[in-house]
Design a protein around this motif. Structure first.
Motif, short mmCIF file in Angstrom:
data_model
loop_
_atom_site.label_atom_id
_atom_site.label_comp_id
_atom_site.label_asym_id
_atom_site.label_seq_id
_atom_site.Cartn_x
_atom_site.Cartn_y
_atom_site.Cartn_z
N ILE A 245 4.75 -4.88 -10.98
CA ILE A 245 4.38 -4.18 -9.76
C ILE A 245 3.45 -5.05 -8.94
CG2 ILE A 245 3.28 -2.12 -8.81
CD1 ILE A 245 4.06 -0.62 -11.29
N GLU A 247 0.58 -5.72 -6.08
CA GLU A 247 -0.63 -4.96 -5.81
C GLU A 247 -0.46 -4.00 -4.63
OE1 GLU A 247 -0.42 -8.08 -6.33
OE2 GLU A 247 -1.81 -8.71 -7.91
N GLU A 248 0.29 -4.45 -3.60
CA GLU A 248 0.45 -3.61 -2.42
C GLU A 248 1.34 -2.40 -2.68
OE1 GLU A 248 0.77 -6.76 -2.57
OE2 GLU A 248 -0.46 -7.78 -1.06
N ASP A 249 2.12 -2.42 -3.78
CA ASP A 249 3.07 -1.34 -4.05
C ASP A 249 2.58 -0.34 -5.09
OD1 ASP A 249 4.75 -2.58 -2.27
OD2 ASP A 249 5.85 -3.68 -3.80
N LYS A 251 0.89 2.86 -6.60
CA LYS A 251 0.72 4.20 -6.06
C LYS A 251 -0.74 4.45 -5.72
CE LYS A 251 2.50 6.51 -9.44
NZ LYS A 251 3.01 7.68 -10.23
N THR A 252 -0.94 5.09 -4.58
CA THR A 252 -2.30 5.32 -4.09
C THR A 252 -3.17 6.09 -5.08
OG1 THR A 252 -1.55 5.21 -1.80
CG2 THR A 252 -3.64 6.30 -2.21
N LYS A 278 -6.33 -6.35 -1.83
CA LYS A 278 -4.92 -5.97 -1.70
C LYS A 278 -4.72 -4.49 -2.02
CE LYS A 278 -3.09 -10.55 -2.83
NZ LYS A 278 -2.29 -11.35 -3.80
N GLY A 282 -3.49 -1.76 0.79
CA GLY A 282 -2.25 -1.03 0.52
C GLY A 282 -2.40 0.47 0.51
N SER A 283 -3.62 0.96 0.28
CA SER A 283 -3.87 2.42 0.26
C SER A 283 -4.97 2.78 1.25
CB SER A 283 -4.25 2.87 -1.15
OG SER A 283 -3.28 2.52 -2.09
#
Length: 532
Positions: A245, A247-249, A251-252, A278, A282-283
């Motif tokens: 996975i 880092e940007e993907d 889950k929040t 990151k 991303g979140s």
């Protein structure tokens, strides 16, 4: 002897040439310009040296002040250690005694922890009982079963953890069911996401672990607990690599849990700031992300992070970050909010053939953007810089349009609609006439409603097993359609023994329905009745 020239004798003197004079003049001019350039150069160097010297002096003074402050803080921390340890030891002693009393009550059968009242006092009492007994699994089950009471849990869990002998270890054991690795079955993972419970419990642990004398500047985390918390963080990071996975993907909710874990136990590292950045970007839409970003040491990178959010079209999130770190002057919020509203109307068309669906998606996105901007204006008191009246009007127009589209289409009063065909049904009186036999096919009237069959006894009703819910075939009278078919009455062949032989057609009887209905659909009825 040589002759000596007479002083009075005129001798021819060498006259300097004009070219030589020009050469010397040019040389003097060049020297003057060179001198001026050198003077300016050295003056500039002197000024730069003075500025750098002044800057160094200020830096030295700042470092001296910071050093002095750090020394005073260290001295104060050293002095307060004994007092803090004494306070904590006293609290731990009280908690141990309370826990022993609770265990004795439970052994004697007087424990009423299983009975939880609906009020706040009952909730607090149950939580305290679980914390006193260090029942991590029971504590976790109790919290996860009460998501609807989230606000009450936020208020009561810190008060309950105060009575715990080792609150940090209790929390780590409680959340270990889903963090750092979810141990549940895949089906249960999909049905229940318990990241919210981890965040609430970790947030509640923070106030309990602060130093009673120093406050938030020092956390009371024992070496064993800190080592355990660091192992949990490393396991979580390793799980990302194992699952592949980015880092940007992530889950929040998982990002929120991880960052809150770092802040609660104070175990964030400077070498992991790139990973933290990151995860935060991303979140960034999460409300707590700006505060968590500052808490994990990303305060110096905030300007670059805000510019990154703006470049990604997340102007609203950038506004929240600017207010968190005090960069409102560098990133004014009003232009960012206006740009966010403009971008909300630029949704690309995914399916050009379905323009209705696209317009609905654009309208919904604009509505969400308007609500978020209005809330942001209210939160940061931007009414004078960005009046919300026009935004409210636009939101009202979009909601009104959406409501009007949901209204069912109006149906004429003299027609009824068949749900399976979306067309007009036979006259409403058909179901109220004796021996009415209405066809299940649209636009086909039963013989009892045709003008040429005034008498219901002309054709006896067939058994239900023969015709099911369909009308039997019957002769069609061309006399009712003016100018369409002129000629003698037509006799149709027999069908299942029904209507054997030609049948004389009597004179048309007065119609029992509205004339305009037949005139409006006579052509369509003709084609339908020709087949049936």
């Amino acid at each position: 002897m040589g002759s000596v020239p007479d002083p009075g004798e005129l001798t021819e003197l060498a006259q300097p040439s004009f070219d030589e004079f020009q050469r010397q003049t040019s040389l003097m001019t060049s020297c003057s310009l060179m001198w001026k350039d050198l003077t300016d150069h050295f003056t500039t160097l002197e000024q730069n040296l003075m500025k750098k010297s002044e800057a160094l002096k200020q830096m030295i003074e700042t470092l001296d002040n910071q050093t002095q402050t750090s020394l005073e803080s260290l001295k104060r921390r050293e002095v307060t250690i004994d007092r803090s340890v004494e306070i904590v030891a006293e609290k731990v002693g009280k908690r141990v005694r309370a826990a022993l009393e609770s265990l004795e009550k439970a052994r004697d059968g007087d424990d009423d922890a299983g009975e939880v009242d609906d009020d706040e006092e009952g909730l607090l009492s149950a939580l305290k009982s679980l914390c006193l007994k260090m029942d991590a699994r029971g504590f976790w089950s109790f919290v996860t079963a009460r998501k609807k009471e989230l606000e009450n849990l936020r208020l009561k869990i810190p008060a309950a953890l105060v009575d715990c002998v080792d609150p940090a270890m209790l929390v780590l054991e409680a959340i270990s069911e889903v963090f750092p690795v979810d141990k549940r079955a895949s089906g249960e993972k999909m049905m229940n996401d318990f990241a919210w419970a981890c965040v609430v419990i970790l947030e509640s642990l923070g106030p309990v672990m602060v130093d009673p004398v120093m406050g938030k500047s020092r956390l009371l985390v024992t070496p064993s607990v800190k080592e355990k918390a660091e192992e949990v963080a490393e396991t979580w990071k390793a799980s990302l690599e194992e699952r592949g996975i980015v880092e940007e993907d992530v889950k929040t909710p998982d990002v929120h849990t991880f960052l809150q874990h770092l802040v609660t136990f104070g175990i964030f590292r400077s070498e992991d700031l790139g990973l933290y950045r990151k995860l935060v970007v991303g979140s960034a839409w999460r409300k707590q992300m700006p505060k968590l970003a500052v808490s994990v040491g990303l305060g110096d990178q905030m300007p670059d992070m805000i510019e990154e959010l703006i470049s990604k079209g997340q102007q609203l999130d950038a506004v929240h970050f600017t207010y968190e770190v005090g960069l409102v002057d560098k990133f004014p919020p009003v232009p960012l909010l206006k740009a966010y509203l403009r971008d909300a109307k630029k949704t690309p068309v995914e399916d050009s053939s379905n323009t209705g669906r696209h317009s609905n998606l654009v309208a919904r996105k604009e509505q969400s953007a308007l609500r978020a901007v209005l809330k942001c204006i209210e939160e940061y008191k931007l009414e004078e810089e960005f009046p919300p009246e026009n935004l409210k009007k636009r939101l009202y127009q979009l909601e009104k349009t959406k409501t009007e589209k949901r209204k069912p289409a109006a149906v004429p009063a003299n027609k009824r609609t068949r749900a399976s065909y979306n067309g007009p049904m036979p006259p409403a009186k058909a179901g109220r006439i004796t021996n009415a036999y209405v066809s299940s096919f649209p636009f086909i009237r039963s013989p009892s409603h045709s003008p040429q069959y005034a008498s219901p006894s002309a054709y006896p009703s067939p058994p239900a097993t023969v015709y099911s819910n369909r009308s039997p075939p019957y002769p069609y009278s061309p006399e009712l359609i003016p100018g369409s078919y002129q000629g003698s009455p037509i006799a149709y062949p027999a069908y299942n023994g029904y209507c054997n032989g030609p049948v004389p057609v009597p004179a048309p009887a007065p119609p029992v329905y509205h004339p305009h209905y037949h005139q409006q659909h006579h052509q369509h009825n003709h084609h339908q009745q020709a087949y049936y």
